[in-house]
Design a protein around this motif. Sequence first.
Motif, PDB file in Angstrom:
ATOM      1  N   ARG A  99       0.843  -1.191   0.000  1.00 35.08           N
ATOM      2  CA  ARG A  99       0.000   0.000   0.000  1.00 35.08           C
ATOM      3  C   ARG A  99       0.880   1.242   0.000  1.00 35.08           C
ATOM      4  N   GLY A 100       0.663   2.110  -0.962  1.00 36.70           N
ATOM      5  CA  GLY A 100       1.442   3.337  -1.002  1.00 36.70           C
ATOM      6  C   GLY A 100       1.483   3.937  -2.392  1.00 36.70           C
ATOM      7  N   HIS A 101       2.294   4.953  -2.546  1.00 38.78           N
ATOM      8  CA  HIS A 101       2.481   5.630  -3.832  1.00 38.78           C
ATOM      9  C   HIS A 101       3.549   4.884  -4.630  1.00 38.78           C
ATOM     10  N   VAL A 102       3.261   4.603  -5.898  1.00 39.94           N
ATOM     11  CA  VAL A 102       4.177   3.832  -6.733  1.00 39.94           C
ATOM     12  C   VAL A 102       4.942   4.754  -7.671  1.00 39.94           C
ATOM     13  N   VAL A 103       6.258   4.591  -7.680  1.00 39.58           N
ATOM     14  CA  VAL A 103       7.129   5.314  -8.608  1.00 39.58           C
ATOM     15  C   VAL A 103       7.792   4.261  -9.488  1.00 39.58           C
ATOM     16  N   THR A 104       7.540   4.318 -10.790  1.00 37.75           N
ATOM     17  CA  THR A 104       8.196   3.394 -11.715  1.00 37.75           C
ATOM     18  C   THR A 104       9.561   3.954 -12.075  1.00 37.75           C
ATOM     19  N   VAL A 105      10.592   3.134 -11.886  1.00 37.23           N
ATOM     20  CA  VAL A 105      11.960   3.563 -12.173  1.00 37.23           C
ATOM     21  C   VAL A 105      12.184   3.471 -13.683  1.00 37.23           C
ATOM     22  N   PRO A 106      12.641   4.556 -14.322  1.00 34.50           N
ATOM     23  CA  PRO A 106      12.892   4.515 -15.764  1.00 34.50           C
ATOM     24  C   PRO A 106      13.929   3.444 -16.129  1.00 34.50           C
ATOM     25  N   ASN A 107      13.755   2.856 -17.307  1.00 37.87           N
ATOM     26  CA  ASN A 107      14.704   1.836 -17.778  1.00 37.87           C
ATOM     27  C   ASN A 107      16.120   2.392 -17.817  1.00 37.87           C
ATOM     28  N   GLY A 108      17.069   1.587 -17.375  1.00 30.41           N
ATOM     29  CA  GLY A 108      18.468   1.976 -17.395  1.00 30.41           C
ATOM     30  C   GLY A 108      18.932   2.656 -16.119  1.00 30.41           C
ATOM     31  N   TRP A 109      17.998   3.030 -15.231  1.00 32.72           N
ATOM     32  CA  TRP A 109      18.370   3.640 -13.956  1.00 32.72           C
ATOM     33  C   TRP A 109      18.555   2.529 -12.933  1.00 32.72           C
ATOM     34  N   ASP A 110      19.412   2.762 -11.946  1.00 27.83           N
ATOM     35  CA  ASP A 110      19.579   1.774 -10.885  1.00 27.83           C
ATOM     36  C   ASP A 110      18.309   1.721 -10.031  1.00 27.83           C
ATOM     37  N   HIS A 111      18.164   0.685  -9.262  1.00 25.53           N
ATOM     38  CA  HIS A 111      16.941   0.528  -8.486  1.00 25.53           C
ATOM     39  C   HIS A 111      17.160   0.726  -6.986  1.00 25.53           C
ATOM     40  N   ASP A 112      18.271   1.340  -6.623  1.00 22.80           N
ATOM     41  CA  ASP A 112      18.544   1.613  -5.215  1.00 22.80           C
ATOM     42  C   ASP A 112      19.000   3.062  -5.056  1.00 22.80           C
ATOM     43  N   PRO A 113      18.068   4.010  -5.175  1.00 23.18           N
ATOM     44  CA  PRO A 113      18.464   5.416  -5.096  1.00 23.18           C
ATOM     45  C   PRO A 113      18.717   5.862  -3.661  1.00 23.18           C
ATOM     46  N   GLN A 114      19.417   6.978  -3.543  1.00 19.33           N
ATOM     47  CA  GLN A 114      19.558   7.625  -2.240  1.00 19.33           C
ATOM     48  C   GLN A 114      18.231   8.303  -1.937  1.00 19.33           C
ATOM     49  N   ARG A 115      17.846   8.304  -0.685  1.00 22.06           N
ATOM     50  CA  ARG A 115      16.563   8.889  -0.301  1.00 22.06           C
ATOM     51  C   ARG A 115      16.792  10.085   0.602  1.00 22.06           C
ATOM     52  N   GLU A 116      16.155  11.194   0.275  1.00 19.62           N
ATOM     53  CA  GLU A 116      16.208  12.383   1.122  1.00 19.62           C
ATOM     54  C   GLU A 116      14.792  12.735   1.516  1.00 19.62           C
ATOM     55  N   THR A 117      14.502  12.621   2.808  1.00 19.56           N
ATOM     56  CA  THR A 117      13.176  12.944   3.308  1.00 19.56           C
ATOM     57  C   THR A 117      13.181  14.358   3.854  1.00 19.56           C
ATOM     58  N   SER A 118      12.177  15.125   3.469  1.00 16.79           N
ATOM     59  CA  SER A 118      12.025  16.488   3.989  1.00 16.79           C
ATOM     60  C   SER A 118      10.575  16.663   4.431  1.00 16.79           C
ATOM     61  N   SER A 119      10.256  17.824   4.927  1.00 16.91           N
ATOM     62  CA  SER A 119       8.879  18.077   5.360  1.00 16.91           C
ATOM     63  C   SER A 119       7.925  18.166   4.168  1.00 16.91           C
ATOM     64  N   ASP A 120       8.464  18.410   2.959  1.00 18.82           N
ATOM     65  CA  ASP A 120       7.634  18.523   1.759  1.00 18.82           C
ATOM     66  C   ASP A 120       7.393  17.187   1.070  1.00 18.82           C
ATOM     67  N   GLY A 121       8.320  16.224   1.251  1.00 17.08           N
ATOM     68  CA  GLY A 121       8.193  14.942   0.564  1.00 17.08           C
ATOM     69  C   GLY A 121       9.496  14.174   0.557  1.00 17.08           C
ATOM     70  N   VAL A 122       9.606  13.270  -0.412  1.00 17.57           N
ATOM     71  CA  VAL A 122      10.789  12.414  -0.533  1.00 17.57           C
ATOM     72  C   VAL A 122      11.429  12.657  -1.894  1.00 17.57           C
ATOM     73  N   ARG A 123      12.739  12.841  -1.894  1.00 19.92           N
ATOM     74  CA  ARG A 123      13.490  12.988  -3.138  1.00 19.92           C
ATOM     75  C   ARG A 123      14.330  11.728  -3.315  1.00 19.92           C
ATOM     76  N   LEU A 124      14.171  11.065  -4.459  1.00 21.22           N
ATOM     77  CA  LEU A 124      14.947   9.875  -4.798  1.00 21.22           C
ATOM     78  C   LEU A 124      16.037  10.304  -5.770  1.00 21.22           C
ATOM     79  N   LYS A 125      17.310  10.113  -5.383  1.00 23.89           N
ATOM     80  CA  LYS A 125      18.444  10.516  -6.221  1.00 23.89           C
ATOM     81  C   LYS A 125      19.146   9.263  -6.740  1.00 23.89           C
ATOM     82  N   PHE A 126      19.279   9.191  -8.055  1.00 23.56           N
ATOM     83  CA  PHE A 126      19.880   8.034  -8.709  1.00 23.56           C
ATOM     84  C   PHE A 126      21.321   8.329  -9.108  1.00 23.56           C
TER      85      PHE A 126
END
Length: 118
Positions: free
Chosen positions: A77-104
């Motif tokens: 259960r949750g919000h789904v983000v599809t990772v674009p082809n060719g990108w790694d599947h273990d991004p760095q995660r930065e959580t802030s008060s506004d949301g989550v930033r996934l850095k590849f």
Amino acid sequence: MATKVSGCLVQTLLFLLGAVLGTGLTAVAGVVMFVPDRTTVISVDPTAESPGVYVKEVSRLVGGTYYEIWLGPTADRGHVVTVPNGWDHDPQRETSSDGVRLKFDNGGEIFVPKASYS
């Protein structure tokens, strides 16, 4: 006259055979496209503050394999983000008060606003 009748009969039979084969192939293609995906959870980050981060590998009979990142309270259960082809599947995660930033690793970033997963 007999030649025209037999030629017409052959054409009609070929048309019916084509219609039956076309219907059968369409039915088989429809079944193959709707075969359920096989989803495997390959990474869980339970220590993440809100939200939980779950990386899933999705394998399809038609369409290959791709990765999804689920942001939410549980792995199903949750919000789904599809990772674009060719990108790694273990991004760095930065959580802030506004949301989550996934850095590849390739420089790509995906920002998910807090309203999407809370």
